[in-house]
Design an enzyme around this catalytic site. Structure first.
Site: not given
Ligand code: GLA
Length: 672
Positions: A420, A483
């Site tokens: 990520d 997200d």
């Molecule tokens: C980002 C990702 C999420 C999750 C969070 C964790 O927002 O897109 O899917 O993994 O980080 O902190």
């Protein structure tokens, strides 16, 4: 007209907490609440605006959504409601209103920007008025709707098909003429959660992936997914050298040294019968030949994960039977590492040991024991980190320790890595493709050196059109969007993000998938405050149907230990899952769009087509899938996949009445 004031008496309960004792007084009669005249004008802005949804911000009284005085093409309005597409409000007129009038348009606070919307008014399931597409700077249009006899009125602002950016929409001077009962803002209709998925047969049926990729020499683990009464006995003909099958559990383990394509016949037998299915094992460089299926901790536990919770999720994947439908991965998201600077004795501490190898925090006392436990159930296990110094939630990332971390993840026994971007944003020189690719290439090279296979899930929210190069940097799937979130506008996000995949179909295929984020059904929440998904039952059918058509990774992110029958029925419909897991690996794209009706279709390996009919509108709509749009000809046998029932044969087109925000998922087989 009778304009006499009227009074309503209200009974209220008064609670007094005194010395730990709750005393309840019933006050009768209590306050006389003055209301507006039953006969006369009721302003829209006087209704309970918390019931009006807004695609950005919230509905504002007498102001545009961003707080400016209301103005449409220079015309100022004193009163009204400012909102943002997509916006919906249900109003119970109780048959008491005679007229609804307003001036509508895009507010001048966006002037110069591209906002475009359509205003619509529905009454008792019929469209009463629509503005047509209106753009910023266009003069206000007058709404004048005869509301006599209407019970439920819906005010809707649609994004007019081009996304919601700058869609600041005004219902200016919006008011009801009332000759009886006052209008009242209400919630959308409550839907019954109807389970369409038939119960699995007690006879054996083999489900899940029909094709599986592994690198030569890597540890092999594949559990034959099969429904049917236990005990069940499994067998496999044609397994390549190096693999063995446990006849009782259906687990195939070992490793294969020789590259090649091996055609295996799997069998599952119980007291009631036998099922057989071809299974292809491809030993080479490609993994994830079908989209990964499993669970991720993020949307139910956020960073609050512990070893115990992950084990419980794995236990539930077996006890609920999800494993028998192909679910495999149990994935830890953010929060398993040390949080630098944290005073919390569980999360704080040394992020790495003296040699620079990463430590887990005290919620994970023994990672190897955890992965052994999950593997012992025939499942696989994944984890998360960031190419930056810190993860999104501020835990230790892999920056400048990529090789060591890959080694450690392999030693620990993980099978899946979500990588990520997050704080790497501070490291990257710019957002050029080269800079966007760089950290993903570094970790890929490190993973490739390990003697285990890792599914590599890129997460950087679609930057630089990641779908165009995600496979090039070794990703098996990549998040295409931000997200999904757990907000009340979840349905808007599901359809918006899901439908954004039109045109991205060429980038998805065996070994490389577009990933629109997790399945947000069941119990989800923020920091342990779990509650049922905000999606209505029909919206949940839309979510799962669309994700399967998109050949998206099927990763459920609700609480595995709180799976109700309805949620489980959505996750475990084998004919629906087959759309997702089809070995041809096509992603659906949109073949028709008319108003709120969307038709999406994908080719299946057997020559059939999977077709989704979606209704994003507020009222039941007939959605038509035309053969000409689908590029097919002749009679087709149409099968309803949720109900697992043939609907008959059809020529030229198939149409279905699709409920508000609902979906119908069918498969079309040519009749020869
Ligand atoms: C980002 C990702 C999420 C999750 C969070 C964790 O927002 O897109 O899917 O993994 O980080 O902190």
């Amino acid at each position: 007209m009778n304009t006499a004031k009227w009074f309503r008496s209200k009974s209220i309960f008064v609670f007094v907490i005194a010395g730990g004792i709750i005393l309840r007084f019933l006050a009768i009669p209590t306050l006389a609440v003055e209301s507006t005249e039953p006969n006369g004008t009721v302003w829209l802005s006087s209704l309970n605006l918390s019931k009006m949804t807004s695609g950005w911000g919230k509905a504002e009284i007498d102001k545009a959504v961003q707080g400016q005085p209301m103005s449409i093409a220079g015309q100022k309005f004193e009163r009204g409601v400012g909102t943002h597409a997509k916006s919906v409000m249900y109003i119970d007129l109780k048959g008491g209103s005679t007229k609804f009038t307003a001036y509508v348009g895009v507010d001048d606070e966006v002037r110069g920007q591209v906002g475009s919307v359509e205003f619509r008014v529905y009454g008792d399931g019929e469209l009463l008025w629509k503005s047509g597409v209106m753009k910023a700077g266009e003069a206000a249009k007058k709404v004048n709707v005869d509301a006599s006899g209407i019970k439920t009125l819906i005010l809707l602002v649609d994004s007019a098909g081009d996304g919601i950016s700058y869609d600041h929409a005004n219902w200016a001077e919006a008011k009801f003429e009332v000759a009886g009962d006052k209008p009242e803002a209400i919630d959308p209709p409550v839907e019954e959660a109807v389970i369409m998925t038939p119960k699995s047969s007690p006879k054996p049926r083999i489900n899940g992936a029909k094709v599986f990729g592994v690198r030569p020499g890597s540890p092999f683990l594949f559990t034959i997914a099969a429904t049917g009464d236990r005990p069940m006995e499994f067998s496999a003909e044609g397994l390549p050298e190096g693999l063995r099958l446990d006849a009782k559990t259906g687990r195939i383990t070992g490793s294969v040294a020789k590259r090649g394509k091996y055609i295996v016949t799997l069998k599952a037998r119980n007291a009631l019968g036998e099922a057989e299915r071809e299974f292809r094992i491809i030993v080479g460089d490609k993994l994830a030949l079908t989209p990964p299926m499993g669970w991720n901790s993020w949307y139910c536990f956020f960073t609050g994960i512990t070893d115990e919770m992950i084990r419980a999720a794995a236990d539930a994947m077996v006890s609920t039977g999800m494993i028998n439908h192909g679910y495999t991965y149990v994935n830890l998201d953010d929060g398993w590492m040390v949080k630098p600077g944290s005073k919390d004795p569980v999360l704080g501490g040394e992020p790495r040991d003296a040699a620079g190898m990463i430590n887990a925090n005290k919620n994970f006392p023994d990672m190897k024991a955890l992965t052994d436990y999950i593997h012992s159930k025939g499942l696989k296990v994944g984890l998360y980190t960031s190419p930056g110094p810190l993860t999104c939630a501020g835990y230790t990332g892999s920056y400048q320790h990529e090789e060591q971390d890959a080694r450690r993840f392999a030693e620990w026994g993980f099978d899946f890595l979500k990588y990520d971007w997050c704080s790497y944003g501070r490291i990257a020189k710019d957002r050029s493709r080269e800079e966007l690719k760089k950290p993903y290439l570094v970790m890929k090279a490190a993973l490739d050196k390990q003697d285990r296979d890792f599914i590599y899930n890129l997460c950087q929210y679609g930057m630089g059109q990641v779908w165009e190069w995600g496979a090039e940097v070794g990703g098996h799937c990549w998040r295409t969007t931000g997200d999904l979130g757990i907000a009340t506008s979840l349905y808007d996000n599901v359809t918006r993000y899901g439908f954004l995949h039109d045109g991205k179909q060429q980038w998805a295929g065996p070994g490389h998938w577009n990933d629109p984020d997790y399945l947000l059904i069941g119990w989800i929440g923020w920091k342990g405050a779990l509650r049922p998904t905000s999606l209505t039952p029909n919206e949940q059918y839309t979510h799962v149907s669309l994700w399967c058509l998109l050949a998206a990774p099927l990763i459920f992110s609700g609480d595995m230990t709180k799976l109700d029958e309805f949620t489980l029925s959505l996750l475990t419909n084998d004919e629906v899952i087959e759309v997702d897991q089809d070995p041809l690996g096509r992603q659906a794209n949109r073949v028709a769009l008319a108003g709120d009706s969307h038709v999406w279709a994908k080719d299946m390996e057997d020559g059939s087509k999977a077709v989704g009919l979606f209704n994003t509108g507020e009222i039941e709509t007939k959605v038509v899938a035309r053969w000409s749009d689908l590029g097919i000809k002749g009679r087709q046998r149409v099968r309803d996949l949720w109900r697992q029932k043939d609907l008959g044969t059809f020529e030229d087109q198939f149409e279905a009445k699709v409920p508000r925000h609902g979906a119908v998922l069918v498969q079309l087989f040519p009749v020869r």
